[in-house]
Design a protein around this motif. Structure first.
Motif, PDB file in Angstrom:
ATOM      1  N   ARG A  92       4.344   2.126   2.183  1.00 40.16           N
ATOM      2  CA  ARG A  92       3.251   1.199   1.894  1.00 40.16           C
ATOM      3  C   ARG A  92       3.523   0.530   0.540  1.00 40.16           C
ATOM      4  NH1 ARG A  92      -2.579   0.574   2.214  1.00 40.16           N
ATOM      5  NH2 ARG A  92      -2.566   1.709   4.141  1.00 40.16           N
ATOM      6  N   VAL A 148      -1.911   7.658  -0.700  1.00 38.70           N
ATOM      7  CA  VAL A 148      -0.499   7.969  -0.469  1.00 38.70           C
ATOM      8  C   VAL A 148      -0.466   9.306   0.288  1.00 38.70           C
ATOM      9  CG1 VAL A 148       1.789   8.143  -1.540  1.00 38.70           C
ATOM     10  CG2 VAL A 148      -0.069   7.015  -2.793  1.00 38.70           C
ATOM     11  N   CYS A 190       4.883   5.263  -1.766  1.00 37.51           N
ATOM     12  CA  CYS A 190       4.035   4.094  -2.000  1.00 37.51           C
ATOM     13  C   CYS A 190       4.635   3.302  -3.158  1.00 37.51           C
ATOM     14  CB  CYS A 190       2.621   4.546  -2.330  1.00 37.51           C
ATOM     15  SG  CYS A 190       1.540   3.171  -2.757  1.00 37.51           S
TER      16      CYS A 190
END
Ligand code: ATP
Length: 582
Positions: free
Chosen positions: A536, A356, A362
């Motif tokens: 992500r 991260v 994340c």
């Protein structure tokens, strides 16, 4: 018991306890000496030998003064040492508990800790000092009285010695019986208590699904087991007590018959025989004092064992002295091939790795039980990983001082814990030196100001144990206000899954956005808008990373995440955020 206490009481306090026990024994021996002087005093008195009788009376007077004085001194010392034991036990527990891994703390353990630090510790100290001292006094007095008896008439003394030995064996046999029955009774009671609590908590479910008849019959069975356990306890207790009392009666009869026989055969005078019988009765009295304190001592032993278990729980190792104390370079998180299990049998996180970068979000997504919460908590070092490493700003979190690590991280998990204080205290715990303006700003962003305005006592409203006086949404807002006030650069967040009303939901979403802006964020995501906005997504399955990427990438890949996504949408469990489309 004293040996058990050795593991949890500090050495200086142990030394003071030992000195206290010696004083108690010395005071009992002086009392024993009084009985020794009583023998020649009565002998000279009955034999009309008054000059000697006066001397013995004077000696007895001096000894009595000494006995009273030493008894008082021992009692005063006992009181002082008792408070020292309480302080020592509480200090030992507190010192150890603050170094325990965060993962150790569960509601049940927190409750046990409160009990152990308060009443249990006091009861234990009173037993360690008071009850043990009573026993030491009884044993020392019994020993002294027996020596006097042996001197008065060696034959009766020898019979008493044999009788005493048998009595001691009987005492331990009876104690064993009672201890076994008490332990069985206690474990049955604890089990039944747990079943009763569950039965009460499940009432709504049982009634809704028409299962009350079966639950009632299970409850009846449980109550029958309680009855059987208490019957077994009383059988054990009564048998133990009957065995010991029979032994005592036989002991007294043996000494009585021996003394009578010795007097009749002219081996000792009637006075000596009478004194021997009185001394034997005193011996029995001391033994009975030992028997009366048995159950208190066992209860204290259980408490000691519980405290012993806590202080034996390994603490999280801090960085070694002299190791690199430089601050982490930034707030990026790198999880590298980590493995973790709560126990050796089952691996929960299995070779997980992801990064991260600083200032990014994340999202961890995955089915229930896939290990999302465990993973997020490992980043805050609730426990240490079994293999692999987690770094913050390039530094292994095990090499960062725990206070420094905690200062860098804000955590908002679902099991919000509020302590039994005011709303102000509960928010300020995040940053006790915050100004009124900072407190007001955090409260406004998390909409805690609305809660405060509504309550008659405002900021000074007591929230109750665990925040019981507030709703789930209100507790979450306070938890967010705490995190906002703390203003840490790394945020670990578990999005709310519980149903919230629209107003609470909008408020919590706005506060969460404020909390995560510009921070490095690891979020257990349950909302569509969170996963869409994440830089992500780490899709976890069975403790492994099944896929990573952005929402669009993962949907396009048509893999496990896409399947999970479709299922969630179908089941309508996914919470659709405002302004987003499915
Ligand atoms: N304190 C604990 N002790 C033992 N096992 C635990 C503990 N906490 C969680 N587990 C087990 O670890 C596994 C992963 O749990 P975890 O809570 O991390 O999953 P999750 O993905 O967050 O689940 P959910 O979405 O339902 O909250 C589960 O099987 C759970 O039973």
């Amino acid at each position: 018991m004293i040996a058990l206490a050795g593991g949890v009481v500090t050495e200086p306090v142990r030394q003071r306890m030992r000195r206290c026990y010696w004083l108690v024994a010395a005071s009992a021996l002086v009392e024993g000496a009084c009985f020794a002087v009583l023998v020649p005093l009565l002998d000279t008195l009955i034999g009309d030998r008054f000059p000697q009788a006066w001397w013995w009376a004077a000696t007895l007077g001096v000894l009595l003064v000494l006995a009273v004085g030493s008894h008082r001194a021992a009692t005063a010392r006992q009181r002082a040492v008792t408070s020292e034991i309480v302080a020592s036990l509480q200090h030992r527990l507190a010192e150890h508990v603050v170094a325990l891994p965060l993962g150790w703390f569960s509601p049940a353990r927190a409750a046990a800790l409160t009990r152990l630090t308060n009443e249990a510790t006091r009861m234990l100290a009173a037993t360690l000092n008071g009850v043990v001292a009573v026993n030491i006094r009884a044993a020392a007095l019994a020993g002294a009285v027996w020596v006097v008896l042996l001197v008065v008439d060696p034959v009766t003394g020898a019979v008493a010695a044999i009788g005493l030995a048998i009595l001691v064996v009987l005492y331990f046999a009876a104690a064993r019986l009672l201890r076994g029955a008490t332990a069985a009774g206690n474990s049955t009671t604890e089990q039944i208590n747990a079943e009763l609590v569950e039965f009460a908590q499940l009432q709504s479910v049982l009634r809704a699904y028409g299962q009350t008849a079966q639950a009632d019959s299970e409850m009846t069975g449980a109550l029958e087991r309680v009855r059987a356990a208490s019957a077994a306890y009383f059988r054990g207790a009564v048998t133990g007590s009957v065995v010991f009392q029979t032994g005592t009666a036989l002991f007294l009869s043996a000494v009585l018959l021996t003394a009578l026989y010795r007097a009749e055969s002219g081996a000792v005078s009637a006075v000596v025989a009478t004194i021997a019988i009185v001394l034997a009765a005193l011996l029995v009295d001391s033994m009975a004092a030992l028997g009366r304190t048995g159950s208190v001592i066992w209860a204290a032993e259980r408490t000691l064992a519980e405290i012993g278990d806590i202080v034996a729980t390994p603490v999280l190792p801090e960085p070694a002295a002299g190791s690199d104390t430089s601050a982490p370079a930034d707030t990026s998180i790198v999880v590298e091939d980590i493995t973790f299990g709560y126990d050796a049998e089952r691996t929960i996180i299995d070779g997980v790795g992801f990064a991260v970068p600083q200032g990014t979000v994340c999202a961890i997504v995955g089915p229930s039980g896939s290990g999302k919460t465990t993973l997020a908590r490992l980043v805050a070092r609730f426990w240490d990983v079994d293999a692999g490493s987690i770094t913050l700003g390039g530094k292994d979190i095990r090499a960062i001082d725990s206070t420094e690590l905690m200062a860098a991280v804000s955590m908002v998990f679902q099991d919000v814990y509020l302590f039994d204080g005011t709303i102000r205290e509960n928010v300020l715990i995040a940053r006790p030196d915050a100004t009124e303006a900072q407190l007001a700003a955090a409260a406004a962003r998390a909409r805690v100001d609305e809660i405060v305005d509504r309550l008659p006592e405002g900021w000074d409203t007591t929230v109750g144990e665990g925040g019981a006086a507030l709703s789930g949404g209100e507790r979450q807002r306070i938890s967010l206000a705490r995190a906002l006030l703390k203003d840490a650069p790394v945020v670990l967040l578990d999005e709310a899954t519980s149903a919230l009303d629209a107003e609470n939901e909008a408020t919590i979403r706005a506060a969460t956005t404020a909390l995560t802006e510009g921070r490095t964020v690891l979020v257990i995501a349950h909302r569509l808008d969170t996963v869409r906005a994440a830089d992500r997504i780490v899709f976890l399955e069975h403790g492994r990373v099944a896929e990573t990427g952005t929402h669009d990438e993962l949907l396009a890949a048509g893999g496990r995440y896409a399947d999970f996504w479709t299922e969630q949408e179908r089941a309508q469990h996914w919470k659709i955020g405002a302004g987003t489309t499915a």
